[in-house]
Design a protein around this motif. Structure first.
Motif, PDB file in Angstrom:
ATOM      1  N   VAL A  76      -5.097   3.454  -5.340  1.00 33.69           N
ATOM      2  CA  VAL A  76      -4.905   2.028  -5.097  1.00 33.69           C
ATOM      3  C   VAL A  76      -5.244   1.290  -6.386  1.00 33.69           C
ATOM      4  O   VAL A  76      -6.353   1.396  -6.903  1.00 33.69           O
ATOM      5  CB  VAL A  76      -5.797   1.525  -3.946  1.00 33.69           C
ATOM      6  N   LEU A 125       0.798  -1.229   0.000  1.00 34.46           N
ATOM      7  CA  LEU A 125       0.000   0.000   0.000  1.00 34.46           C
ATOM      8  C   LEU A 125       0.829   1.276   0.000  1.00 34.46           C
ATOM      9  O   LEU A 125       0.286   2.358  -0.135  1.00 34.46           O
ATOM     10  CB  LEU A 125      -0.976  -0.014   1.170  1.00 34.46           C
ATOM     11  N   GLY A 171      -0.354   0.671  -3.771  1.00 35.76           N
ATOM     12  CA  GLY A 171      -0.646   2.093  -3.672  1.00 35.76           C
ATOM     13  C   GLY A 171       0.387   2.882  -4.456  1.00 35.76           C
ATOM     14  O   GLY A 171       1.582   2.646  -4.337  1.00 35.76           O
TER      15      GLY A 171
END
Length: 170
Positions: free
Chosen positions: A35, A10, A86
């Motif tokens: 994302v 992420l 991410g």
């Protein structure tokens, strides 16, 4: 960690949202956190499958007998699992711009991509109804604190035998 089974990365959300361009630029921008969900493009899922059913058939190919053939025996997990990562991009790019870039960038990799959501650091904007509710709650809270203080002072000064929970003496 992808070789250990981790398929989610992420990134640094707060660091991305804290990015701000120089105000001297003609078009200033801020960081936008997106994302990206990705999944390996697999053949159609068979109706019946065991844990050792190969997903890809490498028989008679140069890949036969390599780690990819062994990987094919456990690739069934990718029918249900997907990876997420991410990525920080400039706020000037829209979700569609970023998706087009990613599709062009990895067109040969046979991945299915979706961009779930993108966030920028934006302060909340309240409408007049929301502001009125906040003010009303603030007034009620202030009145509760004031009334409790007055009640404690009255009870403490009228009854000298009363031992309050909060003592004003040092």
């Amino acid at each position: 960690g992808s070789l250990d089974g981790t398929i989610t990365n992420l990134g640094a959300y707060d660091q991305c949202l804290s990015i701000e361009s120089d105000s001297n630029l003609a078009v200033p921008f801020i960081g936008q956190y997106c994302v990206v969900k990705y999944q390996i493009a697999l053949p159609p899922k068979p109706k019946r499958m065991t844990l050792r059913t190969p997903v890809f058939n490498f028989t008679g190919t140069p890949v036969s007998g390599t780690f990819l053939e062994e990987f094919s025996l456990s690739a069934h997990a990718f029918y249900e699992r997907y990876g997420r990562t991410g990525i920080c991009i400039p706020s000037l790019c829209s979700k569609n711009d970023f998706h087009s870039f990613l599709k062009r960038f990895i067109s040969e990799s046979h991945m299915n991509l979706t961009i779930n959501d993108c966030h920028t650091k934006v302060l909340p904007k309240f409408n007049s109804l929301q502001l009125a509710i906040i003010v009303i709650f603030g007034v009620v809270l202030s009145l509760m604190i004031l009334a409790t203080s007055v009640d404690l002072i009255i009870v403490y000064t009228n009854d000298l035998n009363y031992i309050p929970f909060i003592s004003f003496e040092t």
